[in-house]
Design an enzyme around this catalytic site. Structure first.
Site, PDB file in Angstrom:
ATOM      1  N   SER A  76      35.032  39.106  44.095  1.00  0.00           N
ATOM      2  CA  SER A  76      36.112  39.071  43.108  1.00  0.00           C
ATOM      3  C   SER A  76      36.635  37.647  42.956  1.00  0.00           C
ATOM      4  CB  SER A  76      37.236  39.993  43.614  1.00  0.00           C
ATOM      5  OG  SER A  76      38.089  40.335  42.569  1.00  0.00           O
ATOM      6  N   PRO A  77      37.101  37.278  41.756  1.00  0.00           N
ATOM      7  CA  PRO A  77      37.617  35.914  41.590  1.00  0.00           C
ATOM      8  C   PRO A  77      38.780  35.641  42.541  1.00  0.00           C
ATOM      9  CG  PRO A  77      37.698  37.147  39.507  1.00  0.00           C
ATOM     10  CD  PRO A  77      37.196  38.078  40.550  1.00  0.00           C
ATOM     11  N   ARG A 113      39.482  39.911  49.423  1.00  0.00           N
ATOM     12  CA  ARG A 113      39.820  39.405  50.772  1.00  0.00           C
ATOM     13  C   ARG A 113      38.737  39.654  51.808  1.00  0.00           C
ATOM     14  NH1 ARG A 113      45.390  42.255  50.789  1.00  0.00           N
ATOM     15  NH2 ARG A 113      44.050  43.619  49.562  1.00  0.00           N
ATOM     16  N   TYR A 130      49.458  36.153  33.573  1.00  0.00           N
ATOM     17  CA  TYR A 130      49.080  34.868  32.980  1.00  0.00           C
ATOM     18  C   TYR A 130      49.181  34.967  31.454  1.00  0.00           C
ATOM     19  CZ  TYR A 130      47.724  33.836  37.750  1.00  0.00           C
ATOM     20  OH  TYR A 130      47.768  33.642  39.093  1.00  0.00           O
ATOM     21  N   ARG A 171      39.686  41.506  32.479  1.00  0.00           N
ATOM     22  CA  ARG A 171      40.534  41.970  33.587  1.00  0.00           C
ATOM     23  C   ARG A 171      41.926  42.302  33.055  1.00  0.00           C
ATOM     24  NH1 ARG A 171      41.280  40.244  39.950  1.00  0.00           N
ATOM     25  NH2 ARG A 171      39.419  41.516  40.129  1.00  0.00           N
TER      26      ARG A 171
END
Ligand SMILES: Cc1cc2nc3c(=O)[nH]c(=O)nc-3n(C[C@H](O)[C@H](O)[C@H](O)COP(=O)(O)OP(=O)(O)OC[C@H]3O[C@@H](n4cnc5c(N)ncnc54)[C@H](O)[C@@H]3O)c2cc1C
Ligand SMILES: Cc1cc2nc3c(=O)[nH]c(=O)nc-3n(C[C@H](O)[C@H](O)[C@H](O)COP(=O)(O)O)c2cc1C
Length: 770
Positions: free
Chosen positions: A424-425, A725, A583, A631
């Protein structure tokens, strides 16, 4: 002590008999408004764990109950003309009447006074009692009298059900799903004694109304169910034992949680038990189990603290503390299972093929995982894995163990991922001038060699002022593209992984310090002006962004297009448009951050207008043979913010605009958010969007084991799983997880091959040692 149990259901009777048995000096009365043999309902099911506890606490009644039990292992599903069966599920069922009669007899033998045909008006009927147990069921009068103390939270669920019986005997827990012109109906069927099976029919409120079932009397409803389920009934009639219910016998399940479980009324202590305290939906059949477990725990607390009136307050406090945890766990599982049946018609039944539908149903409570299914029924699970692998295009021989779902390929447009795991980014805040450096090459290169099918770099910003921090990656010039090319070539040259570029603009969350210098904290020096959908700051004291005007929109859209062209020139395989986490593009989608009054603010269409403009612009320049995912924050976790319903609407708009997948994340839009974290906590959003909107999805968030990923993919809750993670902790997460589930056929990089066998052997040895 003097103890009165108001209500002679499983809770009141079992508590009465346990206490009398443990301490015969107690005076115990169970007050029940009905006759001993007069009860609503048919069979109930139990778990092995509850039965084991009952054997310990009162072997006499346990033996009788076990003798009367019907045990079965199989689950059978009838769906779209197929009949599928799996084994190893281990249930026991007993008639509710029979259970109550056993408990009643045991109470009498022990000297518990049973007062039938006596309707209590409440706890104050028994002022001489030291303890009044409110075991008076879901509609507990006692609980309602002290509603301000017990704080009952009752939610009436939308589905309708009718609880019937039949003399036809079934040798499996049978589920039959039938489509009518107005929607789906399902029957939950299980045998519970030598002659009878429970037959619960469930449907949505819409289908119930559309068929006019609200206007039919009981017999006409039964006739309707008989016609609908004629095949599984094989001509056997359906029966009711709830003739006392007037009008329609269709009910709604009520979910109950109480804020407090005990109270002192001035004369006696009052405690809630069983359905009076909590309910769990019949989809996992745990109401009676919970009632019995409550009774056992309260008795256990008296054993621990002493059977004396002065101990009652501490006993009740400890009882509530212990039971609350277990009840919450069961209620969670029951809620998942219940919700599955509530949405099954619109979400799964029409979309999924019978094999996957069956898997989805078996894992509906999310307590049963992929590996758990393997333990229950290896043959069935391996058969399903072969089915899944063939659907994914692999050639697999019958009876050959094949790879599990996460190791099947996934193809979209012209890009084929070797497996369904994505890095994942993750922002690393380690770039200078937006450039990919040695850190990124090593970091991302290692993760590509670690086995993931697709490796995303972190959010890559489309202009210098689109960055979150000065350490973020960017793609606005040739020098940056050249470094990207080096990374893409390395990954393509040394692994089977594909490379993903996530393009984004930080919007009002930009111009902040590196994460380890103060996450979300504005830069003190060298910052840049912020833009957003509306002039609202992210932090209450933070810098106020400028609301974008048309020229800002044109400039930023052009930046996205330039970044896409540069990304295409690097040979990267996959593009993702970052419309999540508060964002810039996310700030348009959320009503919390978009207060605009022009055509870019207001309803869904307006809020999505600018993100869609950007999407269409990049889709036009990104190679047609390569996919773009989007996303989304599928839940703002904030009052007034977007919910999964809103996310589904946006997902359908992006789908219509040509998005190939929706990457289902959540949150980070508002500082006021209250996310509910937990294992796979965002997967329900992916499930909803994939199966209601009909677009491929990526699940992400607290997916930390192969077992999680396989369960999600196999059930069709997502097409791909992004792991963040755990990939920071272990670059070779994918390869290591394969070894942990015994999949030795997954290749390692040739340079590391010497370690593979040793790693697998060590795991096998550790497992054997356990
Ligand atoms: C369709 C359906 C299917 C179910 N299937 C299952 C299943 O498969 N497995 C399972 O474990 N559970 C199942 N349940 C749930 C189960 O029936 C209850 O959770 C369980 O009976 C709870 O026990 P209880 O003793 O707390 O309450 P209840 O069994 O409801 O008993 C309460 C008793 O109190 C009496 N009462 C109420 N008020 C008074 C009063 N004022 N004075 C005197 N007496 C009073 C009532 O007559 C009743 O006998 C199902 C429920 C439904 C609706
Ligand atoms: C250090 C870190 C940086 C992140 N940066 C990004 C990012 O650049 N873009 C993005 O969409 N998500 C980002 N995320 C969110 C992750 O992609 C992922 O959605 C989230 O961590 C949940 O997955 P997990 O439970 O597997 O960690 C980041 C997460 C972490 C831990």
């Amino acid at each position: 002590m003097r103890i009165v149990c108001v209500g002679g259901g499983p809770a009141g009777l079992y508590f009465g008999l346990l206490m009398k048995k443990l301490h015969p000096q107690h005076e115990i009365t169970v007050v029940e408004r009905n006759q001993p043999f007069d009860t609503f309902g048919w069979g109930v099911v139990f778990s092995d764990a509850t039965m084991a506890a009952m054997r310990t606490w009162d072997p006499e009644s346990a033996v009788e109950i076990e003798t009367a039990f019907n045990h079965w292992d199989d689950i059978e599903v009838l769906f779209k003309g197929t009949r599928q069966r799996t084994t190893g599920h281990g249930f026991v069922g007993i008639g509710r009447k029979q259970l109550l009669n056993i408990l009643q007899r045991r109470c009498m033998r022990l000297g518990v006074e049973l007062a039938f045909n006596q309707e209590a008006t409440g706890d104050l009927d028994f002022p001489e009692a030291d303890l009044v147990v409110a075991s008076d069921g879901l509609n507990s009068r006692i609980r309602n009298r002290y509603a301000d103390v017990f704080q009952p939270d009752l939610v009436v669920r939308p589905n309708r059900y009718i609880w019937l019986g039949t003399k036809k005997l079934y040798d499996a827990f049978t589920f039959d799903f039938r489509r009518t012109e107005h929607g789906w109906f399902q029957a939950h069927i299980y045998r519970f004694d030598a002659e009878t099976s429970t037959f619960i029919v469930e449907t949505t409120e819409e289908a119930y109304q559309a068929h006019g079932l609200d206007r039919l009397d009981q017999q006409s409803s039964i006739d309707f169910c008989q016609r609908l389920f004629a095949e599984v009934l094989g001509g056997a009639p359906l029966m009711t034992n709830a003739r006392h219910l007037r009008g329609s016998a269709w009910l709604n399940f009520t979910r109950l949680i109480c804020g407090k479980w005990s109270h002192f009324n001035g004369a006696s202590h009052v405690v809630l038990m069983g359905d009076a305290a909590h309910t769990a939906h019949f989809a996992i059949g745990s109401g009676t189990k919970l009632a019995i477990d409550d009774a056992i725990e309260l008795a256990r607390q008296f054993e621990a603290h002493g059977h004396a009136a002065e101990k009652i307050p501490v006993v009740l406090a400890d009882y509530e503390e212990v039971r609350r945890v277990d009840v919450a766990r069961i209620q969670n599982a029951a809620r998942n299972a219940m919700e599955w049946f509530e949405v099954v018609g619109r979400r799964y039944a029409d979309q999924l093929e019978p094999e996957q539908f069956m898997y989805s149903m078996l894992t509906r409570s999310q307590r049963i995982s992929h590996e758990n299914l393997r333990l229950r029924d290896r043959n069935w699970l391996e058969g399903y894995e072969r089915w899944f692998a063939r659907r994914a295009g692999l050639t697999v021989a019958d009876h050959e163990r094949c790879v599990s779902p996460m190791f099947t390929p996934f193809e979209v447009r012209g890009v084929k991922l070797a497996n369904r795991i994505i890095v994942s980014p993750m922002a690393m805040y380690s770039a200078e001038d937006g450039l990919i450096g040695d850190f990124h090459l090593v970091h991302l290169g290692a993760r590509a060699m670690g086995g993931a099918g697709l490796v995303f770099a972190e959010m890559t910003c489309v202009s210098p002022d689109a960055r979150i921090t000065p350490g973020c990656l960017g793609l606005w010039n040739e020098a940056q593209a050249a470094q990207w090319r080096r990374l893409v070539d390395y990954i393509h040259g040394h692994s089977a992984a594909k490379v993903g570029v996530q393009l984004g603009h930080a919007g009002r969350k930009g111009s902040t310090k590196l994460a380890w210098e103060g996450i979300d904290q504005p830069l003190e020096q060298g910052g840049w002006p912020l833009i957003s959908a509306s002039a609202l700051p992210y932090l209450s004291q933070g810098p106020i962004p400028r609301a974008m005007d048309r020229s800002d929109m044109d400039r930023v859209a052009a930046d996205f297009v330039r970044a896409t062209e540069l990304a295409a020139s690097t040979g990267a395989d996959w593009l993702e448009l970052h419309c999540a986490h508060g964002y810039l593009l996310s700030s348009f989608l959320s009503p919390l951050t978009n207060w605009r009054e022009d055509e870019y603010g207001g309803g869904h269409e307006n809020r999505a207008r600018y993100p869609l403009e950007v999407f269409r612009a990049i889709r036009a320049v990104w190679p047609a043979g390569k996919p773009i995912s989007v996303r989304l924050s599928c839940h703002d976790w904030t009052e007034g913010g977007n919910t999964p319903e809103d996310a589904a609407i946006f997902a359908s708009m992006f789908k219509a605009a040509g998005a190939d997948l929706i990457d289902c994340s959540s949150g980070q839009v508002s500082k006021e958010e209250r996310p509910v974290y937990g294992r796979l906590f965002q997967t329900p959003f992916s499930d909803k969007i994939r199966n209601e909107i009909g677009v491929a999805t990526i699940a992400v968030g607290a997916i930390s084991e192969a077992d999680h990923a396989n369960s999600i993919l196999a059930a069709g809750r997502a097409d791909l799983c992004a792991i963040a993670r755990p990939h920071l902790a272990d670059a070779s997460w994918t390869l290591h997880e394969a070894a942990k589930i015994g999949l030795v056929s997954i290749g390692w990089p040739k340079q590391y091959y010497a370690a593979k066998g040793q790693y697998e052997a060590n795991l096998a040895r550790a497992a054997a040692g356990k």
